[in-house]
Motif scaffolding. Structure first.
Motif, PDB file in Angstrom:
ATOM      1  N   HIS A 306      29.693  -9.955  55.121  1.00 37.85           N
ATOM      2  CA  HIS A 306      29.908 -11.356  55.493  1.00 37.85           C
ATOM      3  C   HIS A 306      30.871 -11.387  56.670  1.00 37.85           C
ATOM      4  CE1 HIS A 306      29.102 -11.402  51.078  1.00 37.85           C
ATOM      5  NE2 HIS A 306      28.360 -12.444  51.389  1.00 37.85           N
ATOM      6  N   ASP A 472      28.551 -16.680  44.626  1.00 36.90           N
ATOM      7  CA  ASP A 472      28.577 -17.806  45.556  1.00 36.90           C
ATOM      8  C   ASP A 472      29.324 -19.007  44.976  1.00 36.90           C
ATOM      9  OD1 ASP A 472      27.296 -18.618  48.259  1.00 36.90           O
ATOM     10  OD2 ASP A 472      26.877 -20.335  46.956  1.00 36.90           O
ATOM     11  N   PHE A 478      28.770 -16.758  49.917  1.00 36.23           N
ATOM     12  CA  PHE A 478      28.520 -15.362  49.545  1.00 36.23           C
ATOM     13  C   PHE A 478      27.020 -15.088  49.475  1.00 36.23           C
ATOM     14  CE2 PHE A 478      28.707 -11.396  47.269  1.00 36.23           C
ATOM     15  CZ  PHE A 478      29.947 -10.869  47.580  1.00 36.23           C
ATOM     16  N   THR A 483      23.467 -13.316  54.714  1.00 39.41           N
ATOM     17  CA  THR A 483      24.256 -12.199  54.196  1.00 39.41           C
ATOM     18  C   THR A 483      23.473 -10.900  54.334  1.00 39.41           C
ATOM     19  OG1 THR A 483      25.426 -13.601  52.613  1.00 39.41           O
ATOM     20  CG2 THR A 483      25.345 -11.249  52.127  1.00 39.41           C
TER      21      THR A 483
END
Length: 545
Positions: A306, A472, A478, A483
Motif C-alpha cells: 500500500h 479493511d 487495505f 492493492t
C-alpha cells in the motif's frame, strides 16, 4: 535508582523538556538528577492526530538518601518505584570438566551468531561454519541476483553470514517472556557492535538492512578477537555418530588458493545446529541419518503493498508526521473456515524482495532500510497451515518442505522466473492484472503480472481474500482494488522441528544441539538470538572453558 513509568510527552519534545518533566514528577530540581536512562518508549495514538510518547525512565539522583525519601513518600504509587538491577549474567560452572574439543556451530544466522559470540567471549573458542559468504561478499551476490535474476544457491537472501534476517527489516520485537534478561542482552550486544542505541528502549525496535550488515560484520570480528574462528563457503555434509553419540562432522569447502572443493572431518563432541529455516538439503541429510524430527505448522501467503501515506493517515491521523517514522501495523482475522489470517514482518517504507534460494522456485520477503523512506508499506498476509494441509498422508517430517516447494514452483511459473504481481481486484476475480492503479511495486528483483491466486490451494486463497477484506475495517483502503499482491511468502518459519531434550541436546544424538528458527524453536531475529544464547548457556553448564 528510581523507575518512573507512564511519563507522557508530546512527540517532538526536546531533551530539556523530558528532563524538566522528570524533575517535576519527582518534585526536585533538575540539577539533582545525576543520570537517567530511558528503558521504554511507546506511542499513544488514541487521540490522533495529537500523539504522545509514553516513557519508562530510570533516574539516579546525586544523593541516595534523597532517592529513599522519594520512594518512601510515593509508597505504593505504581508509576514511581525502585528500579531493580536487570543485568544479564552468563552462567559459569567451575566444577565442569573442560570441553574436549572446540565446539562447532553450523550456521551464522542470529542463533548461531549469538551462540558463537557468547561462547567465544567466555573462552570456548568456537568454530563457526557458514555455507554462504561473509556479509560483504553476500551483499554483492544478492544485489547481482536482484539485477540479473542469476541465483547463487549458496549466497543469497536465505544463505550467508547473518542469516535471512540480514535482508529484512531488522525487526527486533519479540513476544518471548524473558525474566533472565536475554532479550535486553541481545539488544545490548547489537548496540555494542554498531546498532542505534534507541533500540534499547523503543517499543518496536528495528535496525534496517543497511546498518545490520555492518553490525553482523562487527560481531564476526569480535568473535575472532575472542579466539573463535569463522569459516565461510563451508557446508556440513553429514554427522559422524557412534552409538548415539556425536564425535564429529564432515564438511565440504572451497580451497582459497585453488578454488577446488575439498572435504574435511572436524572432530567435535559438541555441535550446534543453527541451520536457519531454508537449509532443506541439510534437513534431508539429518533425516536420513536418523536425527529425530517432526513436521510442524507454519504459515504461507502473499506480500501486500500500500502507499505508506495511507498507512500513516490511518495510524497517525496525518499522511506525514514531522516527528514520527513511517507507521507500522499488525492485524489479525479469522476466515470462515476457522483458519487464522494475520500480517507478519511488516516493513514500513520498505521493499518486497525476491528471496529465492533454489533454482526453479520463487519466494518473497520484505525489507526496509533504517530510514524506512520508501513510498510503499509492505507486509506478509499469511494463513496458518498444518501437516494436514501438506497432502502427504503420512508422518514424514519433511512434508512441510515439500509443500513449500510446490508453492514456490507455482510462483516461479506464475512470474516466469520473476516476482508474480496481481492487484487485489484481479486476485478476487481470478484474473491476471493488466494495469496498475495508484500503487506501484517497490521491489528488489524483477517482477511481472501473474496469477498469484493460482499459486495456492482454494482454501488458502479464500482465506487470504477474507483476511484482507476484514483488515479493511481496521485500516480503510487495505482492500483497495489497487492493492498489490505478490508471492509466494513461504519462509515465515521452519516447517519442521528437530527434537531436543531439556539439556537442548537432540533426543537421538548426544552432543548435537538443535537451535534457533530452523530447528523449530524461534521465529524472528530476537527470539532466534535468544535461543542461541540459551544454547550457549547449556553448553557452559555441561563443560568448562
Amino acid at each position: 535508582m528510581i523507575r518512573i513509568g507512564q511519563l507522557k510527552l508530546k512527540t517532538g519534545h526536546t531533551k530539556a523538556e523530558l528532563e524538566k518533566k522528570l524533575a517535576n514528577v519527582l518534585g526536585i530540581a533538575a540539577e539533582e538528577i545525576q543520570y537517567y536512562e530511558i528503558r521504554k518508549q511507546s506511542l499513544d495514538a488514541r487521540k490522533k492526530p495529537e500523539l504522545y510518547y509514553v516513557y519508562t525512565v530510570d533516574v539516579t539522583l546525586q544523593h541516595q538518601k534523597k532517592e529513599q525519601k522519594i520512594l518512601k513518600r510515593h509508597g505504593k504509587n505504581g508509576a514511581i518505584t525502585e528500579a531493580k538491577e536487570e543485568t544479564y549474567r552468563f552462567p559459569v560452572n567451575p566444577s565442569a570438566s573442560p570441553i574436549p574439543e572446540r565446539p562447532v556451530i553450523v550456521g551464522s544466522g542470529p542463533a548461531g551468531l549469538f551462540c558463537a559470540y557468547l561462547l567465544a567471549k567466555h573462552g570456548y573458542r568456537p568454530i563457526l561454519i557458514e555455507r554462504g559468504a561473509m556479509v560483504e561478499e553476500r551483499k554483492k551476490d544478492v544485489e547481482e541476483f536482484w539485477k540479473t535474476g542469476v541465483l547463487n544457491p549458496s549466497s543469497n537472501v536465505q544463505f550467508g553470514e547473518g542469516g535471512a534476517g540480514t535482508f529484512s527489516d531488522g525487526k527486533l520485537n519479540t513476544l518471548v517472556k524473558d525474566p533472565a534478561g536475554r532479550n535486553r542482552e541481545v539488544l545490548r550486544i547489537f548496540v555494542e557492535n554498531g546498532a542505534p542505541p534507541e533500540i534499547l528502549y523503543e517499543n518496536k525496535p528495528h535496525i534496517g538492512t543497511d546498518i545490520l550488515i555492518d553490525v553482523v560484520r562487527n560481531m564476526r570480528n569480535a568473535i575472532e578477537s575472542f579466539g573463535g574462528t569463522c569459516r565461510f563457503h563451508t557446508k556440513m555434509t553429514r554427522l559422524s555418530i557412534c552409538d548415539g553419540i556425536l564425535n564429529g562432522i564432515w564438511i565440504s569447502f572451497l580451497d582459497k588458493k585453488t578454488g577446488e572443493k575439498k572435504e574435511e572431518f572436524l572432530e567435535a563432541s559438541t555441535v550446534v545446529l543453527a541451520l536457519g529455516h531454508s537449509a532443506r538439503d541439510t534437513f534431508q541429510t539429518l533425516f536420513e541419518q536418523g536425527v529425530p524430527m517432526e513436521a510442524k505448522s507454519f504459515a504461507v501467503g502473499v506480500r501486500v503493498e500500500h502507499l505508506q501515506k495511507m498507512i500513516n493517515k490511518s495510524q497517525y491521523g496525518v499522511e506525514a508526521h514531522p516527528h514520527l517514522p513511517a507507521a507500522a501495523y499488525k492485524l489479525t482475522a479469522k476466515a470462515s473456515d476457522g483458519r487464522g489470517v494475520y500480517t507478519f514482518c511488516m516493513c514500513p517504507g520498505g521493499y518486497v524482495v525476491n528471496a529465492s534460494s533454489e533454482k526453479g522456485r520463487l519466494c518473497v520477503n520484505g525489507m526496509s532500510y533504517h530510514g524506512r523512506a520508501g513510498k510503499n508499506a509492505n507486509s506478509a498476509v499469511i494463513v496458518t497451515v498444518t501437516p494436514e494441509d501438506y497432502g502427504t498422508g503420512d508422518d514424514n517430517a519433511l512434508s512441510g518442505i515439500e509443500f513449500q516447494r510446490r508453492l514456490e514452483e507455482k510462483a516461479f511459473e506464475a512470474g516466469q522466473g520473476k516476482i508474480p504481481v496481481q492487484c487485489f481486484r484481479g486476485f478476487c476475480q481470478h484474473c491476471v492484472t493488466e494495469a496498475l492503479g495508484e500503487v506501484k511495486p517497490e521491489m528488489k528483483g524483477n517482477w511481472q503480472f501473474g496469477d498469484v491466486r493460482g499459486i495456492f490451494p482454494e482454501s488458502i486463497g479464500n482465506a487470504i481474500e477474507e483476511g484482507i477484506r476484514d483488515f479493511d475495517r481496521k485500516i480503510k483502503g487495505f482492500a483497495s482494488p489497487d492493492t498489490i499482491l505478490s508471492g509466494v511468502e513461504a519462509r515465515t518459519s521452519s516447517p519442521l522441528r528437530i527434537k531436543r531434550d531439556e539439556t537442548f541436546q537432540s533426543t537421538g544424538v548426544k552432543g548435537l544441539y538443535p537451535c534457533g528458527e530452523g530447528a523449530g524453536y524461534a521465529g524472528g531475529i530476537t527470539s532466534a538470538a535468544m535461543d542461541g544464547i540459551k544454547t550457549a548457556e547449556k553448553i557452559a553448564k555441561r563443560y568448562g572453558q
